[in-house]
Design a protein around this motif. Sequence first.
Motif, PDB file in Angstrom:
ATOM      1  N   MET A  27      32.619  38.411  39.870  1.00  0.00           N
ATOM      2  CA  MET A  27      33.392  38.174  41.089  1.00  0.00           C
ATOM      3  C   MET A  27      34.117  39.451  41.531  1.00  0.00           C
ATOM      4  O   MET A  27      34.072  39.840  42.700  1.00  0.00           O
ATOM      5  N   ALA A  28      34.767  40.114  40.590  1.00  0.00           N
ATOM      6  CA  ALA A  28      35.497  41.339  40.923  1.00  0.00           C
ATOM      7  C   ALA A  28      34.527  42.438  41.353  1.00  0.00           C
ATOM      8  O   ALA A  28      34.778  43.168  42.316  1.00  0.00           O
ATOM      9  N   SER A  31      33.247  41.865  44.885  1.00  0.00           N
ATOM     10  CA  SER A  31      34.294  42.210  45.855  1.00  0.00           C
ATOM     11  C   SER A  31      34.432  43.724  45.998  1.00  0.00           C
ATOM     12  O   SER A  31      34.560  44.235  47.110  1.00  0.00           O
ATOM     13  N   GLU A 149      40.220  50.546  37.593  1.00  0.00           N
ATOM     14  CA  GLU A 149      40.397  49.118  37.323  1.00  0.00           C
ATOM     15  C   GLU A 149      41.440  48.967  36.224  1.00  0.00           C
ATOM     16  O   GLU A 149      41.403  49.676  35.220  1.00  0.00           O
ATOM     17  N   LYS A 166      43.454  46.284  45.449  1.00  0.00           N
ATOM     18  CA  LYS A 166      42.862  44.962  45.661  1.00  0.00           C
ATOM     19  C   LYS A 166      42.927  44.223  44.337  1.00  0.00           C
ATOM     20  O   LYS A 166      42.554  44.770  43.299  1.00  0.00           O
ATOM     21  N   ARG A 167      43.392  42.983  44.386  1.00  0.00           N
ATOM     22  CA  ARG A 167      43.568  42.201  43.158  1.00  0.00           C
ATOM     23  C   ARG A 167      42.570  41.054  43.124  1.00  0.00           C
ATOM     24  O   ARG A 167      42.379  40.361  44.128  1.00  0.00           O
ATOM     25  N   TYR A 168      41.950  40.871  41.970  1.00  0.00           N
ATOM     26  CA  TYR A 168      40.997  39.794  41.747  1.00  0.00           C
ATOM     27  C   TYR A 168      41.321  39.162  40.404  1.00  0.00           C
ATOM     28  O   TYR A 168      41.055  39.758  39.355  1.00  0.00           O
TER      29      TYR A 168
END
Length: 179
Positions: A27-28, A31, A149, A166-168
């Motif tokens: 998912m990260a 994105s 990251e 950006k946060r995931y």
Amino acid sequence: MRIISGKYKSKRISAPKNLPVRPTTDMAKESLFNILNNLYYFDSISVLDLFAGTGNISYEFASRGTETIYAVDGHYGCVKFINQISKELDLDITTFKSDVFKFLEKTTIKTDVIFADPPYDFETAQFLNIADLVIEKELLNEEGVLIIEHSKHTDLTSHPKLSYQKRYGGSVFSFFELE
């Protein structure tokens, strides 16, 4: 882990269980690549993957057409695995078995994207040191970006070259730019 897009879209890669890694979640990663897709043509950039681990990020760039990729990791098993998968998939990834900080001190390689995924338990100063070394050594091409990251518990907002984050989930991507 799987490759999300490009030539090897949906290809699953199983890393050995004995590697000391924490791969970026799908998912990260998806994105992150959506952001990068709006900034670059993958077939015309060069990439430096620091703390490369399983090679997850390098494979994604290669699948999307990036031809100049350097992967650096201090663990022999990780470098061996990246070389093995690169050979199996016919990917042109140049690996370096090296302590990342020593590598950054000595290298003259300049790239468009530098991605660093150090252990989340690093001290904040160690994360900031990565950004300092990349900027001081001028390792980014013009219009280049450094992406680090890290855990949501690590605060890198004090760095003057931090552009945005950006946060995931529990992960954060911090983007550093020269301009």
